[in-house]
Motif scaffolding. Structure first.
Motif, PDB file in Angstrom:
ATOM      1  N   UNK A 183       2.090 -10.665   2.937  1.00  0.00           N
ATOM      2  CA  UNK A 183       3.079 -11.054   3.957  1.00  0.00           C
ATOM      3  C   UNK A 183       3.854 -12.251   3.425  1.00  0.00           C
ATOM      4  N   UNK A 184       5.091 -12.393   3.874  1.00  0.00           N
ATOM      5  CA  UNK A 184       5.911 -13.545   3.483  1.00  0.00           C
ATOM      6  C   UNK A 184       6.698 -14.008   4.695  1.00  0.00           C
ATOM      7  N   UNK A 185       6.756 -15.321   4.896  1.00  0.00           N
ATOM      8  CA  UNK A 185       7.492 -15.878   6.028  1.00  0.00           C
ATOM      9  C   UNK A 185       8.100 -17.220   5.624  1.00  0.00           C
ATOM     10  N   UNK A 195      14.219 -23.798   1.194  1.00  0.00           N
ATOM     11  CA  UNK A 195      13.918 -22.468   0.643  1.00  0.00           C
ATOM     12  C   UNK A 195      12.409 -22.186   0.621  1.00  0.00           C
ATOM     13  N   UNK A 196      11.637 -22.935   1.387  1.00  0.00           N
ATOM     14  CA  UNK A 196      10.171 -22.796   1.346  1.00  0.00           C
ATOM     15  C   UNK A 196       9.684 -21.486   1.949  1.00  0.00           C
ATOM     16  N   UNK A 197       8.882 -20.750   1.171  1.00  0.00           N
ATOM     17  CA  UNK A 197       8.340 -19.460   1.609  1.00  0.00           C
ATOM     18  C   UNK A 197       6.815 -19.517   1.570  1.00  0.00           C
ATOM     19  N   UNK A 198       6.182 -19.086   2.642  1.00  0.00           N
ATOM     20  CA  UNK A 198       4.723 -18.979   2.676  1.00  0.00           C
ATOM     21  C   UNK A 198       4.345 -17.525   2.454  1.00  0.00           C
ATOM     22  N   UNK A 199       3.551 -17.295   1.410  1.00  0.00           N
ATOM     23  CA  UNK A 199       3.064 -15.947   1.101  1.00  0.00           C
ATOM     24  C   UNK A 199       1.584 -15.904   1.453  1.00  0.00           C
ATOM     25  N   UNK A 200       1.176 -14.900   2.215  1.00  0.00           N
ATOM     26  CA  UNK A 200      -0.245 -14.754   2.536  1.00  0.00           C
ATOM     27  C   UNK A 200      -0.728 -13.381   2.075  1.00  0.00           C
ATOM     28  N   UNK A 201      -2.007 -13.330   1.747  1.00  0.00           N
ATOM     29  CA  UNK A 201      -2.624 -12.044   1.401  1.00  0.00           C
ATOM     30  C   UNK A 201      -4.109 -12.163   1.709  1.00  0.00           C
ATOM     31  N   UNK A 253       6.007 -10.365   8.783  1.00  0.00           N
ATOM     32  CA  UNK A 253       5.948 -10.869  10.167  1.00  0.00           C
ATOM     33  C   UNK A 253       5.927 -12.394  10.147  1.00  0.00           C
ATOM     34  N   UNK A 254       6.573 -12.960  11.151  1.00  0.00           N
ATOM     35  CA  UNK A 254       6.458 -14.401  11.361  1.00  0.00           C
ATOM     36  C   UNK A 254       5.201 -14.642  12.187  1.00  0.00           C
ATOM     37  N   UNK A 255       4.621 -15.825  12.044  1.00  0.00           N
ATOM     38  CA  UNK A 255       3.426 -16.133  12.821  1.00  0.00           C
ATOM     39  C   UNK A 255       3.797 -16.248  14.296  1.00  0.00           C
ATOM     40  N   UNK A 256       2.889 -15.800  15.163  1.00  0.00           N
ATOM     41  CA  UNK A 256       3.165 -15.833  16.598  1.00  0.00           C
ATOM     42  C   UNK A 256       3.253 -17.264  17.110  1.00  0.00           C
ATOM     43  N   UNK A 257       2.403 -18.121  16.558  1.00  0.00           N
ATOM     44  CA  UNK A 257       2.443 -19.539  16.943  1.00  0.00           C
ATOM     45  C   UNK A 257       1.670 -20.349  15.918  1.00  0.00           C
ATOM     46  N   UNK A 279      -1.568 -18.533  14.351  1.00  0.00           N
ATOM     47  CA  UNK A 279      -1.854 -17.252  15.012  1.00  0.00           C
ATOM     48  C   UNK A 279      -1.071 -16.169  14.273  1.00  0.00           C
ATOM     49  N   UNK A 280      -1.773 -15.365  13.475  1.00  0.00           N
ATOM     50  CA  UNK A 280      -1.137 -14.297  12.707  1.00  0.00           C
ATOM     51  C   UNK A 280      -1.637 -12.964  13.252  1.00  0.00           C
TER      52      UNK A 280
END
Length: 376
Positions: A183-185, A195-201, A253-257, A279-280
């Motif tokens: 995921x990337x947000x 330009x900061x991007x958070x990548x999760x896996x 997806x963006x995090x819900x909160x 909250x993901x």
């Protein structure tokens, strides 16, 4: 005979009332109050500021200003629907179309891609994010020292992974992130870079965070859309019967909160500690610091059908000093106690939890829930 300015402005209001012109051409915000005279589109104030950054392409004017007849004619000849048919004719299904709630970077690059680079009129201009392979250097935050260092990244649809390398000539990657759980947000405020991007896996079924940026805004948005393209093509294979409208919401997806709350341990006798919560979807994760690579813990939030509930307040027996605005999450196994600093935060968190709890669980979510139950 030329109309008086009031007459021109009345005609402009008629043009504004036409289908498509009642929302911003770029972000969909209702009731746009600006227009691009050169492009013939109506836009909201926020997007009009972004149009000002491409003055060689777009000249903006408020609909409240005095208009002359030739300007009104120009708007009448084009309008938002005709402009969309021209400038958005070949937008790939996976390409992220920003809304007014998205960060400035995404909205500005969407505007530039459409009107300055004409990316959606000429398919060959989409190569950077639609080729199925992308490599380049990104600044990545170090897990332990918090320093950003240049790292080589490779995204390969064929290998089904995004990889990065610590050394330029390294043969083996430092991490392999499967496209399946990627995921990337965009998180400009959290990362401290526009330009900061958070990548999760997922790694061993736990969430891992990577924080990256690039000094070039187009590069960063191209990386984001390349990840979305890879996810899209992976999901097309995984769910062969599914249409675009079903797959596109699953790409990123963006995090819900997110935000700080205090929490106590499972016995409810330990002191409350301040933690950063994310909250993901159905995963509620908590971190000591917002930029930590790994969560200190994760809580699965199921549905009301499966005996999950959220309550305002804390049990009367709750011990220790904590913030005033409590939340109790009841799961089939135990209660989780949290405290918020303000009533507004408490209200927002409860609304986020309630949204998830009200949604029935999908079959694959039962497997995730089972994993959480067997965690030590």
């Amino acid at each position: 005979m030329a109309l008086e300015p009031e007459g021109n402005n009345r005609l402009l209001q008629d043009v504004l009332a036409r289908p498509g012109n009642d929302s911003c051409a770029d972000c969909g915000n209702p009731e746009p109050d600006w227009a691009s005279l050169t492009l013939g589109v109506f836009v909201c104030q926020a997007c009009s500021l972004l149009h000002r950054s491409i003055p060689h392409i777009s000249r903006v004017k408020s609909v409240q200003d005095t208009w002359d007849a030739s300007e009104v004619e120009l708007m009448a000849a084009m309008g938002n629907n005709a402009a969309k048919a021209k400038y958005e004719q070949k937008v790939p299904a996976f390409y992220y179309r920003p809304t007014h709630t998205d960060c400035k970077l995404l909205r500005e690059q969407w505007i530039r891609a459409k009107y300055e680079r004409n990316e959606f009129e000429f398919i060959e201009k989409q190569e950077p994010y639609s080729a199925g392979y992308r490599e380049g250097f990104l600044w990545k935050r170090g897990r332990d020292n918090g320093q950003f260092l240049s790292r080589k990244f490779i995204l390969s649809e064929r290998e089904g992974a995004l990889k990065y390398f610590n050394k330029q000539d390294a043969r083996d990657p430092k991490a392999v992130m499967k496209i399946e759980t990627l995921n990337a947000t965009f998180q400009p405020a959290k990362i401290g870079n526009p330009c900061g991007l958070q990548i999760t896996y997922l790694k061993d079924n736990s969430t891992r965070n990577i924080f990256v940026y690039h000094s070039d805004a187009k590069e960063m948005v191209d990386w984001f859309n390349a990840i979305r393209a890879a996810r899209f093509h992976y999901l097309q294979v995984a769910f062969p019967g599914a249409g675009d409208e079903e797959l596109v919401p699953k790409l990123t997806r963006n995090f819900m909160k997110e935000g700080f709350m205090e929490k106590t341990g499972p016995k409810h006798t330990e002191g409350f500690k301040k933690r950063w919560f994310t909250m993901d979807d159905r995963r509620l994760m908590y971190f000591k610091d917002p930029l930590d690579a790994y969560a200190r813990g994760e809580v699965f939030i199921g549905s009301k059908e499966n005996s999950y509930t959220v309550l305002a307040g804390l049990p009367p027996s709750t011990q220790g000093y904590h913030w005033n605005h409590g939340i109790t999450i009841v799961t089939p196994d135990r209660k989780f106690l949290f405290a918020c600093e303000t009533e507004a935060e408490q209200r927002d968190w409860i609304a986020a939890f309630q949204r998830v709890i009200n949604r029935p669980m999908r079959p694959q979510e039962y497997a995730v829930e089972a994993h959480f139950k067997h965690k030590p």
